[in-house]
Scaffold this motif. Structure first.
Motif, PDB file in Angstrom:
ATOM      1  N   SER A  60       0.832  -1.200   0.000  1.00  0.00           N
ATOM      2  CA  SER A  60       0.000   0.000   0.000  1.00  0.00           C
ATOM      3  C   SER A  60       0.867   1.250   0.000  1.00  0.00           C
ATOM      4  O   SER A  60       1.996   1.252   0.499  1.00  0.00           O
ATOM      5  CB  SER A  60      -0.915   0.012   1.232  1.00  0.00           C
ATOM      6  OG  SER A  60      -1.881   1.045   1.145  1.00  0.00           O
ATOM      7  N   ASN A  90       2.232   5.291  -1.563  1.00  0.00           N
ATOM      8  CA  ASN A  90       3.137   5.832  -2.582  1.00  0.00           C
ATOM      9  C   ASN A  90       4.022   6.870  -1.916  1.00  0.00           C
ATOM     10  O   ASN A  90       3.941   8.063  -2.186  1.00  0.00           O
ATOM     11  CB  ASN A  90       2.346   6.462  -3.733  1.00  0.00           C
ATOM     12  CG  ASN A  90       3.247   6.871  -4.882  1.00  0.00           C
ATOM     13  OD1 ASN A  90       4.212   6.183  -5.191  1.00  0.00           O
ATOM     14  ND2 ASN A  90       2.949   7.995  -5.510  1.00  0.00           N
ATOM     15  N   ASP A 105      -7.859   1.558  -4.736  1.00  0.00           N
ATOM     16  CA  ASP A 105      -6.851   1.247  -5.759  1.00  0.00           C
ATOM     17  C   ASP A 105      -7.232   1.980  -7.032  1.00  0.00           C
ATOM     18  O   ASP A 105      -7.342   1.405  -8.101  1.00  0.00           O
ATOM     19  CB  ASP A 105      -6.803  -0.272  -5.976  1.00  0.00           C
ATOM     20  CG  ASP A 105      -5.692  -0.698  -6.932  1.00  0.00           C
ATOM     21  OD1 ASP A 105      -4.804   0.132  -7.205  1.00  0.00           O
ATOM     22  OD2 ASP A 105      -5.737  -1.843  -7.405  1.00  0.00           O
ATOM     23  N   VAL A 139      -3.336   6.137  -7.379  1.00  0.00           N
ATOM     24  CA  VAL A 139      -1.871   6.154  -7.473  1.00  0.00           C
ATOM     25  C   VAL A 139      -1.413   5.476  -8.754  1.00  0.00           C
ATOM     26  O   VAL A 139      -1.870   4.376  -9.091  1.00  0.00           O
ATOM     27  CB  VAL A 139      -1.236   5.452  -6.247  1.00  0.00           C
ATOM     28  CG1 VAL A 139       0.276   5.324  -6.435  1.00  0.00           C
ATOM     29  CG2 VAL A 139      -1.548   6.231  -4.976  1.00  0.00           C
ATOM     30  N   ASN A 149       3.272   0.956  -8.107  1.00  0.00           N
ATOM     31  CA  ASN A 149       1.875   0.970  -7.677  1.00  0.00           C
ATOM     32  C   ASN A 149       1.038   1.607  -8.776  1.00  0.00           C
ATOM     33  O   ASN A 149       1.117   2.815  -9.003  1.00  0.00           O
ATOM     34  CB  ASN A 149       1.736   1.748  -6.365  1.00  0.00           C
ATOM     35  CG  ASN A 149       0.383   1.552  -5.715  1.00  0.00           C
ATOM     36  OD1 ASN A 149      -0.531   0.993  -6.308  1.00  0.00           O
ATOM     37  ND2 ASN A 149       0.240   2.023  -4.478  1.00  0.00           N
ATOM     38  N   ILE A 187      -2.878   1.749 -10.921  1.00  0.00           N
ATOM     39  CA  ILE A 187      -4.323   1.646 -10.724  1.00  0.00           C
ATOM     40  C   ILE A 187      -4.789   0.245 -11.122  1.00  0.00           C
ATOM     41  O   ILE A 187      -4.454  -0.262 -12.193  1.00  0.00           O
ATOM     42  CB  ILE A 187      -5.056   2.721 -11.559  1.00  0.00           C
ATOM     43  CG1 ILE A 187      -4.685   4.119 -11.044  1.00  0.00           C
ATOM     44  CG2 ILE A 187      -6.570   2.508 -11.512  1.00  0.00           C
ATOM     45  CD1 ILE A 187      -5.183   5.250 -11.913  1.00  0.00           C
ATOM     46  N   TRP A 223      -2.656  -0.950  -2.760  1.00  0.00           N
ATOM     47  CA  TRP A 223      -3.588   0.088  -2.352  1.00  0.00           C
ATOM     48  C   TRP A 223      -2.964   1.478  -2.431  1.00  0.00           C
ATOM     49  O   TRP A 223      -1.748   1.645  -2.398  1.00  0.00           O
ATOM     50  CB  TRP A 223      -4.096  -0.219  -0.934  1.00  0.00           C
ATOM     51  CG  TRP A 223      -4.593  -1.623  -0.861  1.00  0.00           C
ATOM     52  CD1 TRP A 223      -4.001  -2.700  -0.266  1.00  0.00           C
ATOM     53  CD2 TRP A 223      -5.771  -2.128  -1.505  1.00  0.00           C
ATOM     54  NE1 TRP A 223      -4.731  -3.833  -0.477  1.00  0.00           N
ATOM     55  CE2 TRP A 223      -5.826  -3.519  -1.238  1.00  0.00           C
ATOM     56  CE3 TRP A 223      -6.779  -1.556  -2.270  1.00  0.00           C
ATOM     57  CZ2 TRP A 223      -6.852  -4.337  -1.705  1.00  0.00           C
ATOM     58  CZ3 TRP A 223      -7.803  -2.361  -2.738  1.00  0.00           C
ATOM     59  CH2 TRP A 223      -7.827  -3.724  -2.461  1.00  0.00           C
ATOM     60  N   ASP A 224      -3.845   2.486  -2.510  1.00  0.00           N
ATOM     61  CA  ASP A 224      -3.411   3.883  -2.580  1.00  0.00           C
ATOM     62  C   ASP A 224      -2.967   4.419  -1.222  1.00  0.00           C
ATOM     63  O   ASP A 224      -2.133   5.324  -1.157  1.00  0.00           O
ATOM     64  CB  ASP A 224      -4.560   4.779  -3.068  1.00  0.00           C
ATOM     65  CG  ASP A 224      -5.097   4.370  -4.426  1.00  0.00           C
ATOM     66  OD1 ASP A 224      -4.283   4.011  -5.295  1.00  0.00           O
ATOM     67  OD2 ASP A 224      -6.327   4.417  -4.616  1.00  0.00           O
TER      68      ASP A 224
END
Length: 400
Positions: free
Chosen positions: A196, A198, A226, A229, A241, A243, A248-249
């Motif tokens: 998860s 960024n 999701d 990012v 990471n 989409i 996860w973002d």
């Protein structure tokens, strides 16, 4: 020339021995003593000659805030505070704040008089990687017996290696719906690793991206997205990471976690020489020996902070927490690896400039493969190894 070099070595050694320890300066070395008769709880601390003020706050265990009013404000010469207003049977948390020049240090204590022991009748879920489950069955059975003896209700599930993190979380939800007192998750083996975020929590520009995040399993009802990012340039493929990639973002856990979560995972650790299954067997057997009291390390702690930055005080979490446990005389500043090879310490803290396979001046994964460090609870801090799903990861090697 020889004498000149010798003088330099002696001088540098003198500087090292007498240098400021900023983590120690940022630590209020506190402990508590109890008077069952009054009742009273007396907080004591190691004298800091540079201190100008101590402020003590108190709250009950379940209170959400400290409140604006301090319990006590003490002058620079104070060495203790006795709280005689406590109620027998209630648990309290204390925050002790010391001002010393530009450094404002905090330490926390939890205690009371004649407080009932916390009941541990809870449910723990063991999630075991299918690839290793048959090879460690007897050790897992032993663990289940140990946990049951400690009043845990134990549920065990073998997780197929093909199951994604989303599917594993769905499985956890199903168990939670049947056992609402589920409080803990213990992952054994390389069950799907969630990623998860960024960001780069260690501050390195080449480490921006998604990091491993088992807290995804611990948070049942938070919103993990999701959709936003898109990082395709991360140095490691695992940190990319995009989409829709099931990474996860979220940089932060979106809601309060429902469970404690821990993992013992020796996948992809060739530097440790032994097989993944053998390492797990060894770990679970050592865990058993400690739980039943056959391993009895000395109740003391060691701290080595190789950063020692003014303003960041990484090692203070070792000094402050360990003093609460053991008292100041049993918390030492010393060489992490050298001392643990010689003597036992229940707790040990080491931090230094990190990379995936080690921390400067502390240890490395290859060293962990052959060393027998005589400690039970290791606290390790440094760059990179917190992102632990990588070959020969240093953080995981300490468990081996």
């Amino acid at each position: 020339m020889t004498k000149f070099v010798l003088l330099i070595i002696v001088f540098l050694g003198y500087i090292g021995l007498n240098a400021q320890n900023y983590s120690l300066l940022n630590s209020v070395m506190c402990w508590a003593e109890v008077d069952n008769v009054k009742p009273a709880l007396t907080i004591k601390w190691v004298v800091d000659t540079g201190a100008t003020k101590y402020v003590i706050h108190r709250k009950t265990r379940d209170a959400k805030a400290w409140g604006a009013k301090a319990l006590a404000t003490l002058t620079k010469g104070a060495t203790s505070y006795s709280d005689t207003s406590i109620v027998r049977g209630l648990a309290y948390e204390y925050r002790i704040t010391r001002t010393s020049g530009a450094i404002i240090a905090n330490t926390y204590l939890y205690g009371g008089v004649k407080v009932n022991q916390v009941e541990l009748k809870k449910t723990i879920l063991l999630l075991i990687d299918e690839k290793v489950s048959s090879g460690i069955q007897s050790e897992v059975d032993q663990l289940r017996n140990d946990l049951a003896n400690e009043t845990w209700n134990v549920i065990q599930l073998v997780i197929p290696s093909s199951r994604s993190a989303i599917q594993v979380k769905d499985t956890i939800r199903e168990v939670f719906s049947k056992y609402p007192n589920l409080s803990s998750l213990f992952i054994i083996g390389h069950v799907a690793v969630p990623y998860s975020g960024n960001t780069n929590w260690d501050g390195h520009g080449d480490h921006v991206g998604a990091w491993v995040c088992d807290n995804y399993y611990a948070d049942i009802d938070g919103q993990w997205t999701d959709e936003f990012v898109s990082n395709t340039t991360a140095s490691r493929p695992e940190n990319k990471n995009e989409i829709g990639d099931e990474k996860w973002d979220n940089d932060y856990i979106p809601s309060d976690v429902e469970f404690e979560v821990g993992r013992v995972d020796f996948f992809n650790m060739p530097a440790l020489i032994k097989s993944e299954t053998q390492l797990l067997k060894n770990y679970l057997n050592k865990d058993h020996q400690f739980r039943i009291g056959k391993t009895r390390p000395s109740r003391r702690a060691i701290v080595q902070d190789n950063f020692n930055f003014q303003g960041e005080f990484f090692g203070s979490s070792g000094y402050k927490n360990y003093t609460v446990f053991f008292g100041p005389d049993s918390v030492k500043t010393d060489l992490f690896r050298d001392k643990l090879l010689e003597q036992s310490y229940l707790c040990a803290y080491g931090c230094g400039s990190g990379y995936y396979q080690g921390a400067g001046g502390i240890s490395t994964t290859p060293q962990m493969a052959t060393d027998s460090l005589r400690t039970v609870f290791s606290f390790l801090f440094g760059s990179y190894f917190g992102d632990w799903d990588v070959q020969d990861n240093f953080l995981r090697s300490s468990l081996a």
